[in-house]
Scaffold this active site. Structure first.
Site, PDB file in Angstrom:
ATOM      1  N   PRO A  10       0.798  -1.226   0.000  1.00  0.00           N
ATOM      2  CA  PRO A  10       0.000   0.000   0.000  1.00  0.00           C
ATOM      3  C   PRO A  10       0.830   1.276   0.000  1.00  0.00           C
ATOM      4  O   PRO A  10       1.838   1.364   0.707  1.00  0.00           O
ATOM      5  CB  PRO A  10      -0.798  -0.083   1.305  1.00  0.00           C
ATOM      6  CG  PRO A  10      -0.775  -1.504   1.697  1.00  0.00           C
ATOM      7  CD  PRO A  10       0.421  -2.137   1.064  1.00  0.00           C
ATOM      8  N   ASN A  11       0.369   2.212  -0.794  1.00  0.00           N
ATOM      9  CA  ASN A  11       0.903   3.581  -0.881  1.00  0.00           C
ATOM     10  C   ASN A  11       2.244   3.692  -1.594  1.00  0.00           C
ATOM     11  O   ASN A  11       2.728   4.792  -1.838  1.00  0.00           O
ATOM     12  CB  ASN A  11       0.994   4.235   0.510  1.00  0.00           C
ATOM     13  CG  ASN A  11      -0.360   4.332   1.169  1.00  0.00           C
ATOM     14  OD1 ASN A  11      -1.284   4.837   0.552  1.00  0.00           O
ATOM     15  ND2 ASN A  11      -0.507   3.829   2.381  1.00  0.00           N
ATOM     16  N   ARG A  18       4.922  11.079  -2.386  1.00  0.00           N
ATOM     17  CA  ARG A  18       4.575  10.818  -0.997  1.00  0.00           C
ATOM     18  C   ARG A  18       5.761  11.109  -0.094  1.00  0.00           C
ATOM     19  O   ARG A  18       6.816  10.491  -0.248  1.00  0.00           O
ATOM     20  CB  ARG A  18       4.226   9.336  -0.933  1.00  0.00           C
ATOM     21  CG  ARG A  18       4.083   8.779   0.425  1.00  0.00           C
ATOM     22  CD  ARG A  18       4.068   7.260   0.390  1.00  0.00           C
ATOM     23  NE  ARG A  18       3.808   6.784   1.727  1.00  0.00           N
ATOM     24  CZ  ARG A  18       4.089   5.576   2.164  1.00  0.00           C
ATOM     25  NH1 ARG A  18       4.638   4.690   1.351  1.00  0.00           N
ATOM     26  NH2 ARG A  18       3.829   5.242   3.396  1.00  0.00           N
ATOM     27  N   TYR A  23      10.840   9.188   1.628  1.00  0.00           N
ATOM     28  CA  TYR A  23      10.859   8.099   0.645  1.00  0.00           C
ATOM     29  C   TYR A  23      11.538   8.444  -0.676  1.00  0.00           C
ATOM     30  O   TYR A  23      11.610   7.596  -1.569  1.00  0.00           O
ATOM     31  CB  TYR A  23       9.419   7.616   0.380  1.00  0.00           C
ATOM     32  CG  TYR A  23       8.745   7.067   1.622  1.00  0.00           C
ATOM     33  CD1 TYR A  23       9.234   5.927   2.254  1.00  0.00           C
ATOM     34  CD2 TYR A  23       7.629   7.690   2.177  1.00  0.00           C
ATOM     35  CE1 TYR A  23       8.635   5.418   3.399  1.00  0.00           C
ATOM     36  CE2 TYR A  23       7.022   7.192   3.320  1.00  0.00           C
ATOM     37  CZ  TYR A  23       7.533   6.061   3.928  1.00  0.00           C
ATOM     38  OH  TYR A  23       6.937   5.554   5.060  1.00  0.00           O
ATOM     39  N   ASN A  75       8.453  -5.139  -0.517  1.00  0.00           N
ATOM     40  CA  ASN A  75       8.276  -4.007   0.385  1.00  0.00           C
ATOM     41  C   ASN A  75       6.787  -3.979   0.713  1.00  0.00           C
ATOM     42  O   ASN A  75       5.983  -3.491  -0.090  1.00  0.00           O
ATOM     43  CB  ASN A  75       8.715  -2.688  -0.254  1.00  0.00           C
ATOM     44  CG  ASN A  75       8.574  -1.534   0.739  1.00  0.00           C
ATOM     45  OD1 ASN A  75       7.943  -1.677   1.787  1.00  0.00           O
ATOM     46  ND2 ASN A  75       9.146  -0.392   0.411  1.00  0.00           N
ATOM     47  N   ALA A  78       2.963  -0.504   4.926  1.00  0.00           N
ATOM     48  CA  ALA A  78       2.414  -0.575   6.285  1.00  0.00           C
ATOM     49  C   ALA A  78       1.976  -1.987   6.677  1.00  0.00           C
ATOM     50  O   ALA A  78       1.881  -2.299   7.874  1.00  0.00           O
ATOM     51  CB  ALA A  78       1.243   0.385   6.409  1.00  0.00           C
ATOM     52  N   ASP A  88       1.746 -15.624   6.458  1.00  0.00           N
ATOM     53  CA  ASP A  88       1.284 -16.996   6.211  1.00  0.00           C
ATOM     54  C   ASP A  88       1.389 -17.364   4.735  1.00  0.00           C
ATOM     55  O   ASP A  88       1.738 -18.497   4.392  1.00  0.00           O
ATOM     56  CB  ASP A  88      -0.165 -17.165   6.694  1.00  0.00           C
ATOM     57  CG  ASP A  88      -0.266 -17.222   8.215  1.00  0.00           C
ATOM     58  OD1 ASP A  88       0.786 -17.349   8.884  1.00  0.00           O
ATOM     59  OD2 ASP A  88      -1.397 -17.136   8.734  1.00  0.00           O
ATOM     60  N   GLU A  99      12.945  -8.759   2.621  1.00  0.00           N
ATOM     61  CA  GLU A  99      12.067  -7.636   2.979  1.00  0.00           C
ATOM     62  C   GLU A  99      12.854  -6.344   2.767  1.00  0.00           C
ATOM     63  O   GLU A  99      13.977  -6.210   3.256  1.00  0.00           O
ATOM     64  CB  GLU A  99      11.666  -7.806   4.452  1.00  0.00           C
ATOM     65  CG  GLU A  99      10.817  -6.703   5.011  1.00  0.00           C
ATOM     66  CD  GLU A  99      10.526  -6.917   6.510  1.00  0.00           C
ATOM     67  OE1 GLU A  99      10.561  -8.072   7.002  1.00  0.00           O
ATOM     68  OE2 GLU A  99      10.293  -5.903   7.198  1.00  0.00           O
ATOM     69  N   HIS A 101      12.791  -2.001   2.818  1.00  0.00           N
ATOM     70  CA  HIS A 101      12.153  -0.719   3.160  1.00  0.00           C
ATOM     71  C   HIS A 101      13.044   0.406   2.686  1.00  0.00           C
ATOM     72  O   HIS A 101      14.274   0.352   2.876  1.00  0.00           O
ATOM     73  CB  HIS A 101      11.942  -0.588   4.673  1.00  0.00           C
ATOM     74  CG  HIS A 101      11.088  -1.675   5.222  1.00  0.00           C
ATOM     75  ND1 HIS A 101       9.725  -1.701   5.035  1.00  0.00           N
ATOM     76  CD2 HIS A 101      11.402  -2.797   5.909  1.00  0.00           C
ATOM     77  CE1 HIS A 101       9.239  -2.791   5.592  1.00  0.00           C
ATOM     78  NE2 HIS A 101      10.233  -3.482   6.123  1.00  0.00           N
ATOM     79  N   LEU A 102      12.424   1.422   2.112  1.00  0.00           N
ATOM     80  CA  LEU A 102      13.207   2.584   1.681  1.00  0.00           C
ATOM     81  C   LEU A 102      13.761   3.332   2.883  1.00  0.00           C
ATOM     82  O   LEU A 102      14.927   3.740   2.908  1.00  0.00           O
ATOM     83  CB  LEU A 102      12.333   3.526   0.852  1.00  0.00           C
ATOM     84  CG  LEU A 102      11.860   2.927  -0.477  1.00  0.00           C
ATOM     85  CD1 LEU A 102      10.365   3.033  -0.623  1.00  0.00           C
ATOM     86  CD2 LEU A 102      12.554   3.584  -1.631  1.00  0.00           C
ATOM     87  N   ARG A 108      12.363   5.328  13.172  1.00  0.00           N
ATOM     88  CA  ARG A 108      11.066   6.009  13.074  1.00  0.00           C
ATOM     89  C   ARG A 108      10.161   5.631  14.252  1.00  0.00           C
ATOM     90  O   ARG A 108      10.649   5.230  15.299  1.00  0.00           O
ATOM     91  CB  ARG A 108      10.447   5.679  11.708  1.00  0.00           C
ATOM     92  CG  ARG A 108      11.363   6.116  10.544  1.00  0.00           C
ATOM     93  CD  ARG A 108      10.747   5.873   9.202  1.00  0.00           C
ATOM     94  NE  ARG A 108       9.519   6.625   9.023  1.00  0.00           N
ATOM     95  CZ  ARG A 108       8.598   6.359   8.083  1.00  0.00           C
ATOM     96  NH1 ARG A 108       8.814   5.353   7.234  1.00  0.00           N
ATOM     97  NH2 ARG A 108       7.515   7.082   7.981  1.00  0.00           N
ATOM     98  N   ARG A 112       6.628   1.048  13.803  1.00  0.00           N
ATOM     99  CA  ARG A 112       7.282   0.556  12.580  1.00  0.00           C
ATOM    100  C   ARG A 112       8.430  -0.404  12.904  1.00  0.00           C
ATOM    101  O   ARG A 112       9.078  -0.946  12.015  1.00  0.00           O
ATOM    102  CB  ARG A 112       7.830   1.723  11.745  1.00  0.00           C
ATOM    103  CG  ARG A 112       6.750   2.613  11.204  1.00  0.00           C
ATOM    104  CD  ARG A 112       7.302   3.638  10.232  1.00  0.00           C
ATOM    105  NE  ARG A 112       6.403   4.770  10.158  1.00  0.00           N
ATOM    106  CZ  ARG A 112       5.321   4.830   9.372  1.00  0.00           C
ATOM    107  NH1 ARG A 112       5.016   3.836   8.576  1.00  0.00           N
ATOM    108  NH2 ARG A 112       4.549   5.893   9.390  1.00  0.00           N
TER     109      ARG A 112
HETATM  110  C1  DQA Z   1       8.053   1.439   4.245  1.00  0.00           C
HETATM  111  C2  DQA Z   1       8.023   1.654   5.762  1.00  0.00           C
HETATM  112  C3  DQA Z   1       6.645   1.388   6.330  1.00  0.00           C
HETATM  113  O1  DQA Z   1       6.629   1.601   7.730  1.00  0.00           O
HETATM  114  C4  DQA Z   1       5.639   2.337   5.688  1.00  0.00           C
HETATM  115  O2  DQA Z   1       4.339   2.056   6.168  1.00  0.00           O
HETATM  116  C5  DQA Z   1       5.692   2.305   4.208  1.00  0.00           C
HETATM  117  C6  DQA Z   1       6.988   2.257   3.542  1.00  0.00           C
HETATM  118  C7  DQA Z   1       9.403   1.851   3.629  1.00  0.00           C
HETATM  119  O3  DQA Z   1       9.656   1.476   2.495  1.00  0.00           O
HETATM  120  O4  DQA Z   1      10.208   2.545   4.266  1.00  0.00           O
HETATM  121  O5  DQA Z   1       4.667   2.393   3.537  1.00  0.00           O
HETATM  122  O6  DQA Z   1       7.842   0.073   3.978  1.00  0.00           O
END
Ligand code: DQA
Length: 149
Positions: A10-11, A18, A23, A75, A78, A88, A99, A101-102, A108, A112
């Protein structure tokens, strides 16, 4: 040719617009274009999928055997901090994953700093911006025994 699935949650479709201070200013499309090229140079095919919907990500992970995917870069956005169903699904298909994350999630908010995926991931890359995807791709390539010239 080996296939790698890149999943973004998401997002992450809003990358570039954003919270650019957190990011970065690159769009997901431009990050993905670069990665597809990098994958090609490593002799890999990169399949990319982004969704804001948890069930669509679960469905894509469940399709991994049919897609012939050997490795997942994810990635989860959230959903990292909330989703037992993504955990699962990843355990269910048994394909190794990294995994990504940017942002550095450990610098943070405290919510998170827990991930439902990290302990079952091959590894976690966090805080290197879009470069993190590239690091993960190279790690996946090594894992899969690809040549790196
Ligand atoms: C994220 C970190 C998450 O906490 C956040 O909700 C995101 C982006 C990152 O790439 O840093 O949407 O996964």
């Amino acid at each position: 040719m080996k296939n790698i699935l890149l999943l973004n949650g998401p997002n992450l479709n809003l990358l570039g617009k954003r919270e650019p201070d957190i990011y970065g200013t690159e769009s997901l499309e431009s990050i993905t274009d670069v990665l597809v090229h990098e994958a090609e140079n490593l002799g890999l095919e990169l399949i990319s999928f982004q969704s804001n919907a948890e069930h669509e990500l679960v469905d894509k992970i469940q399709a991994v055997p049919d897609l012939g995917v050997q490795f997942i870069l994810i990635n989860p956005g959230a959903l990292t901090h909330t989703s037992v169903s993504l955990r699962d699904a990843l355990l269910g298909v048994g394909v190794p994953f990294i995994e990504v994350h940017l942002s550095n999630v450990y610098s943070r908010e405290s919510f998170r700093q827990h991930s439902y995926l990290s302990d079952v991931a091959l590894g976690v890359i966090t805080g290197f911006g879009s470069q993190g995807y590239s690091f993960a791709l190279h790690a996946a390539s090594r894992y899969l025994g690809q040549r790196e010239d």
